[in-house]
Scaffold this motif. Structure first.
Motif, PDB file in Angstrom:
ATOM      1  N   UNK A  59       0.818  -1.218   0.000  1.00 21.76           N
ATOM      2  CA  UNK A  59       0.000   0.000   0.000  1.00 21.76           C
ATOM      3  C   UNK A  59       0.848   1.263   0.000  1.00 21.76           C
ATOM      4  N   UNK A  60       0.287   2.305  -0.593  1.00 22.83           N
ATOM      5  CA  UNK A  60       0.816   3.659  -0.492  1.00 22.83           C
ATOM      6  C   UNK A  60      -0.113   4.426   0.432  1.00 22.83           C
ATOM      7  N   UNK A  61       0.484   5.169   1.386  1.00 19.69           N
ATOM      8  CA  UNK A  61      -0.333   5.852   2.384  1.00 19.69           C
ATOM      9  C   UNK A  61       0.375   7.126   2.836  1.00 19.69           C
ATOM     10  N   UNK A  62      -0.388   8.047   3.408  1.00 15.81           N
ATOM     11  CA  UNK A  62       0.221   9.292   3.895  1.00 15.81           C
ATOM     12  C   UNK A  62      -0.633   9.889   5.003  1.00 15.81           C
ATOM     13  N   UNK A  63      -0.009  10.760   5.800  1.00 13.04           N
ATOM     14  CA  UNK A  63      -0.726  11.494   6.842  1.00 13.04           C
ATOM     15  C   UNK A  63       0.145  12.659   7.289  1.00 13.04           C
ATOM     16  N   UNK A  64      -0.478  13.559   8.046  1.00 12.26           N
ATOM     17  CA  UNK A  64       0.242  14.667   8.661  1.00 12.26           C
ATOM     18  C   UNK A  64       0.885  14.155   9.946  1.00 12.26           C
TER      19      UNK A  64
ATOM     20  N   UNK B 282       1.078   0.460   6.909  1.00 11.37           N
ATOM     21  CA  UNK B 282      -0.082  -0.041   6.172  1.00 11.37           C
ATOM     22  C   UNK B 282       0.300  -1.406   5.624  1.00 11.37           C
ATOM     23  N   UNK B 283      -0.346  -2.451   6.147  1.00 11.45           N
ATOM     24  CA  UNK B 283       0.064  -3.824   5.825  1.00 11.45           C
ATOM     25  C   UNK B 283      -0.690  -4.425   4.633  1.00 11.45           C
ATOM     26  N   UNK B 284      -1.464  -3.622   3.926  1.00 16.34           N
ATOM     27  CA  UNK B 284      -2.217  -4.149   2.787  1.00 16.34           C
ATOM     28  C   UNK B 284      -1.289  -4.416   1.591  1.00 16.34           C
ATOM     29  N   UNK B 285      -1.537  -5.543   0.923  1.00 17.61           N
ATOM     30  CA  UNK B 285      -0.838  -5.891  -0.313  1.00 17.61           C
ATOM     31  C   UNK B 285      -1.894  -6.278  -1.344  1.00 17.61           C
TER      32      UNK B 285
ATOM     33  N   UNK C  14      -3.154 -15.257  -8.485  1.00 17.79           N
ATOM     34  CA  UNK C  14      -2.851 -16.649  -8.140  1.00 17.79           C
ATOM     35  C   UNK C  14      -3.989 -17.552  -8.603  1.00 17.79           C
ATOM     36  N   UNK C  15      -3.656 -18.793  -8.893  1.00 19.42           N
ATOM     37  CA  UNK C  15      -4.670 -19.782  -9.246  1.00 19.42           C
ATOM     38  C   UNK C  15      -5.572 -20.023  -8.041  1.00 19.42           C
ATOM     39  N   UNK C  16      -6.765 -20.466  -8.299  1.00 20.22           N
ATOM     40  CA  UNK C  16      -7.731 -20.718  -7.231  1.00 20.22           C
ATOM     41  C   UNK C  16      -7.144 -21.665  -6.185  1.00 20.22           C
ATOM     42  N   UNK C  17      -7.255 -21.232  -4.931  1.00 18.66           N
ATOM     43  CA  UNK C  17      -6.762 -22.051  -3.835  1.00 18.66           C
ATOM     44  C   UNK C  17      -5.291 -21.837  -3.535  1.00 18.66           C
ATOM     45  N   UNK C  18      -4.627 -21.023  -4.331  1.00 18.88           N
ATOM     46  CA  UNK C  18      -3.215 -20.752  -4.093  1.00 18.88           C
ATOM     47  C   UNK C  18      -3.031 -19.286  -3.709  1.00 18.88           C
ATOM     48  N   UNK C  19      -1.857 -18.958  -3.190  1.00 15.14           N
ATOM     49  CA  UNK C  19      -1.627 -17.579  -2.778  1.00 15.14           C
ATOM     50  C   UNK C  19      -0.370 -17.440  -1.947  1.00 15.14           C
ATOM     51  N   UNK C  20      -0.315 -16.373  -1.165  1.00 18.82           N
ATOM     52  CA  UNK C  20       0.881 -16.084  -0.377  1.00 18.82           C
ATOM     53  C   UNK C  20       0.484 -15.311   0.874  1.00 18.82           C
ATOM     54  N   UNK C  21       1.391 -15.307   1.832  1.00 16.82           N
ATOM     55  CA  UNK C  21       1.240 -14.446   3.013  1.00 16.82           C
ATOM     56  C   UNK C  21       2.322 -13.378   2.938  1.00 16.82           C
ATOM     57  N   UNK C  22       2.064 -12.248   3.598  1.00 17.31           N
ATOM     58  CA  UNK C  22       2.940 -11.091   3.443  1.00 17.31           C
ATOM     59  C   UNK C  22       3.415 -10.578   4.794  1.00 17.31           C
ATOM     60  N   UNK C  23       4.657 -10.135   4.810  1.00 17.23           N
ATOM     61  CA  UNK C  23       5.226  -9.490   5.996  1.00 17.23           C
ATOM     62  C   UNK C  23       5.636  -8.074   5.577  1.00 17.23           C
ATOM     63  N   UNK C  24       4.764  -7.103   5.908  1.00 14.26           N
ATOM     64  CA  UNK C  24       5.011  -5.712   5.508  1.00 14.26           C
ATOM     65  C   UNK C  24       5.731  -5.004   6.651  1.00 14.26           C
ATOM     66  N   UNK C  25       6.930  -4.509   6.375  1.00 10.66           N
ATOM     67  CA  UNK C  25       7.770  -3.931   7.431  1.00 10.66           C
ATOM     68  C   UNK C  25       7.962  -2.421   7.301  1.00 10.66           C
ATOM     69  N   UNK C  26       7.392  -1.809   6.269  1.00  6.49           N
ATOM     70  CA  UNK C  26       7.554  -0.367   6.079  1.00  6.49           C
ATOM     71  C   UNK C  26       6.952   0.425   7.228  1.00  6.49           C
ATOM     72  N   UNK C  27       7.679   1.425   7.691  1.00  5.15           N
ATOM     73  CA  UNK C  27       7.185   2.284   8.772  1.00  5.15           C
ATOM     74  C   UNK C  27       7.901   3.630   8.703  1.00  5.15           C
TER      75      UNK C  27
ATOM     76  N   UNK D  55       5.010   0.101  -2.118  1.00  7.22           N
ATOM     77  CA  UNK D  55       4.359   1.407  -2.105  1.00  7.22           C
ATOM     78  C   UNK D  55       5.209   2.395  -1.323  1.00  7.22           C
ATOM     79  N   UNK D  56       4.688   3.580  -1.094  1.00 11.47           N
ATOM     80  CA  UNK D  56       5.425   4.596  -0.332  1.00 11.47           C
ATOM     81  C   UNK D  56       4.591   5.071   0.841  1.00 11.47           C
TER      82      UNK D  56
END
Length: 193
Positions: free
Chosen positions: A17-22, A30-33, A40-53, A84-85
């Protein structure tokens, strides 16, 4: 004649995700991907570790890694990652520091006042503003009480740059005259030459 059966890789783009604030003194995450492309094919996929801060004004990459789910084979996919940024902007509402004023009647001692006020409702929770106010006067008259420096701290970290400051307002130190009445004595006697 034999035919050919061919399975090609799915093209997948993973974008954090790209996000911003004052600036508010708190970290922006923002941990959304999002998954685009063929997906991905049906029933397949991935998990994500979002570390941006990010906590202070500026821009940081919303870095992340991914782990394919069990049964999802990397060889079946052409995966690209796009971070994202995360952006925090400085507070634009001006903080105005006003040196306090004071007055007294002349007593031979210097008059000083090192207190001040400032625009309320701007500082982020946990941030503390301190200012140095200097001014002195001893004899009758007036003198400016001046804000000579200021800073905003978040714990041990100087976060003054995260704020916008307007021009400081001087206070006034005033020493007024003492009212003195000099009265000569009254006296009397019987004439004795």
């Amino acid at each position: 004649v034999k035919g050919t059966l061919e399975v090609t890789k799915r093209s997948v783009t993973l974008t954090s995700a790209t996000d911003s604030k004052v600036y508010d003194g708190k970290a922006l995450t923002n941990s959304n991907v999002t998954v685009t492309g063929d997906g991905f094919a049906t029933g397949e996929g991935a998990t994500y570790d979002v570390t941006g801060t990010i906590t202070d004004p500026g821009t940081e990459s919303n870095a992340f890694t991914y782990t394919l789910n069990e049964g999802t084979l990397a060889a079946n996919y052409d995966i690209q990652t796009v971070p994202g940024t995360l952006t925090i902007t400085k507070i634009t509402k001006e903080i105005v520091i006003t040196a306090d004023s004071d007055s007294k009647k002349y007593d031979g001692q210097p008059l000083t006042k090192d207190t001040y006020t400032y625009t309320q409702g701007v500082l982020a929770e946990g941030d503390v503003l301190t200012a140095v106010v200097e001014g002195t006067i001893t004899n009758v008259g007036t003198a400016d009480n001046v804000v000579t420096s200021y800073k905003v701290m978040r714990g041990e970290t100087d976060v003054t740059a995260n704020y916008t400051f307007g021009e400081s307002v001087n206070g006034t130190l005033a020493v007024t005259k003492r009212s003195v009445a000099l009265t000569s004595a009254d006296d009397s006697k019987v004439y004795d030459g």
